[in-house]
Scaffold this motif. Structure first.
Motif, mmCIF file in Angstrom:
data_model
loop_
_atom_site.group_PDB
_atom_site.id
_atom_site.type_symbol
_atom_site.label_atom_id
_atom_site.label_comp_id
_atom_site.label_asym_id
_atom_site.label_seq_id
_atom_site.Cartn_x
_atom_site.Cartn_y
_atom_site.Cartn_z
ATOM 1 N N VAL A 47 -1.531 -1.577 -4.335
ATOM 2 C CA VAL A 47 -0.975 -1.730 -5.679
ATOM 3 C C VAL A 47 -0.173 -3.018 -5.750
ATOM 4 O O VAL A 47 0.595 -3.357 -4.842
ATOM 5 N N GLY A 48 -0.378 -3.761 -6.828
ATOM 6 C CA GLY A 48 0.374 -4.984 -7.040
ATOM 7 C C GLY A 48 1.712 -4.704 -7.704
ATOM 8 O O GLY A 48 1.901 -3.676 -8.373
ATOM 9 N N ILE A 49 2.633 -5.627 -7.525
ATOM 10 C CA ILE A 49 3.953 -5.565 -8.152
ATOM 11 C C ILE A 49 4.155 -6.879 -8.896
ATOM 12 O O ILE A 49 3.934 -7.954 -8.330
ATOM 13 N N TRP A 50 4.567 -6.786 -10.142
ATOM 14 C CA TRP A 50 4.785 -8.000 -10.933
ATOM 15 C C TRP A 50 6.146 -7.948 -11.611
ATOM 16 O O TRP A 50 6.467 -6.993 -12.314
ATOM 17 N N GLY A 101 -14.269 10.239 1.702
ATOM 18 C CA GLY A 101 -13.997 9.320 2.797
ATOM 19 C C GLY A 101 -13.609 7.922 2.375
ATOM 20 O O GLY A 101 -13.222 7.100 3.213
ATOM 21 N N GLN A 102 -13.708 7.615 1.082
ATOM 22 C CA GLN A 102 -13.307 6.297 0.603
ATOM 23 C C GLN A 102 -11.785 6.185 0.578
ATOM 24 O O GLN A 102 -11.064 7.171 0.528
ATOM 25 N N ARG A 103 -11.321 4.965 0.579
ATOM 26 C CA ARG A 103 -9.882 4.684 0.530
ATOM 27 C C ARG A 103 -9.314 5.077 -0.839
ATOM 28 O O ARG A 103 -9.962 4.890 -1.881
ATOM 29 N N SER A 104 -8.113 5.629 -0.843
ATOM 30 C CA SER A 104 -7.419 5.882 -2.107
ATOM 31 C C SER A 104 -7.313 4.563 -2.870
ATOM 32 O O SER A 104 -7.166 3.492 -2.281
ATOM 33 N N ARG A 105 -7.382 4.642 -4.197
ATOM 34 C CA ARG A 105 -7.400 3.389 -4.963
ATOM 35 C C ARG A 105 -6.888 3.587 -6.383
ATOM 36 O O ARG A 105 -6.960 4.685 -6.945
ATOM 37 N N TRP A 106 -6.396 2.496 -6.936
ATOM 38 C CA TRP A 106 -6.054 2.432 -8.342
ATOM 39 C C TRP A 106 -7.287 2.045 -9.150
ATOM 40 O O TRP A 106 -8.091 1.222 -8.729
ATOM 41 N N THR A 110 0.856 -1.177 0.000
ATOM 42 C CA THR A 110 0.000 0.000 0.000
ATOM 43 C C THR A 110 0.895 1.231 0.000
ATOM 44 O O THR A 110 1.956 1.244 0.639
ATOM 45 N N ASP A 111 0.497 2.247 -0.754
ATOM 46 C CA ASP A 111 1.284 3.475 -0.810
ATOM 47 C C ASP A 111 0.958 4.359 0.399
ATOM 48 O O ASP A 111 0.119 3.994 1.226
ATOM 49 N N PRO A 112 1.601 5.509 0.564
ATOM 50 C CA PRO A 112 1.377 6.340 1.762
ATOM 51 C C PRO A 112 -0.055 6.841 1.936
ATOM 52 O O PRO A 112 -0.436 7.232 3.036
#
Length: 259
Positions: free
Chosen positions: A118-121, A196-201, A111-113
């Motif tokens: 986010v996934g890493i591949w 109020g929602q979570r940050s997201r991709w 998770t970013d700050p």
């Protein structure tokens, strides 16, 4: 070679959902995607295909991990372990430790700050989606963040992003990976939009006709989250699939009508 051409560019998208059969039917009807089961050695992981080539992943949410139904975006890395270490050093947190996925590649989640997952591949045999910015394929990737100032250096330092400020006004702050036509993803200051929602991709799938695609999605049990509208980047729509997972559509703007 993977389809991406910039360090840290999006390389894969993946749906985590409680009903994989219903999802396969819905996205098959909407985008013409077919499915291939990877077999028990990969936990029954399913690959969505577009014209016989991989375009997205599909994984069953059996309720045991506490995860919510969602689409995920993976960014490319040439060393997952090092990228995860850099994420921790730059204010991120590890969600899934680095692991090898057979002969396909290596993966992890952080998770970013701002809390965006986010996934890493790190690709081996599996090089990610085979098409980008074509009809039926992911076309654009976007981080909606509540902490714009913190996440830009995070993605620069962790994933090696070459960042460019597209807009920096009180009304619209936006930074891209790459510049202009070479851009591959964006970061939007969305603190006034997330409510109020979570940050997201998020991501957009390219379609031939946004209005037709929305009608098809609604007929298959989806909900419309954002009214279809033209923009400088195409005709856009936001949809939630039948179990409530959001994603975006992008098609050509409507042609001007003669008076």
């Amino acid at each position: 070679m993977s389809n991406s051409d910039l360090p840290g560019a999006p390389i894969w998208i993946e749906l985590y959902t409680e009903d994989t059969q219903a999802a396969a039917a819905f996205y098959g009807e909407l985008f013409g995607w077919t499915t291939v089961d990877s077999g028990p050695e990969y936990g029954g992981y399913v690959t969505f295909q577009r014209d016989g080539e991989p375009v997205a992943g599909l994984m069953r949410n059996d309720g045991t991990t506490g995860g919510v139904n969602s689409w995920s975006v993976y960014l490319e890395s040439d060393d997952v372990t090092n990228t995860v270490g850099m994420a921790e050093a730059n204010g991120g947190e590890i969600e899934i430790e680095p692991m090898q996925v057979g002969a396909l590649g290596h993966m992890a989640f952080v998770t970013d700050p701002s809390g965006a997952r986010v996934g890493i591949w790190q690709p081996l045999e599996h090089q990610g989606f085979a098409a980008r910015a074509e009809v039926g394929a992911p076309a654009w990737f976007e981080l909606l963040t509540s902490d714009y100032e913190s996440v830009i250096p995070f993605y620069r330092n962790v994933f090696g992003w070459d960042t460019h400020t597209m807009s920096d006004t009180d009304e619209f702050r936006y930074t891209t990976l790459g510049k202009d036509e070479e851009a591959r993803a964006g970061i939007m200051d969305a603190k006034n939009l997330l409510d109020g929602q979570r940050s997201r991709w998020s991501f957009y799938v390219q379609v031939e006709d946004t209005d037709v695609a929305v009608k098809r999605a609604l007929a298959a049990g989806a909900n419309e989250l954002m009214r279809v509208d033209d923009s400088p980047y195409g005709r856009l729509a936001a949809i939630a699939d039948p179990v409530g997972v959001p994603f975006m559509l992008m098609g050509p703007n409507l042609a001007p009508q003669d008076d």
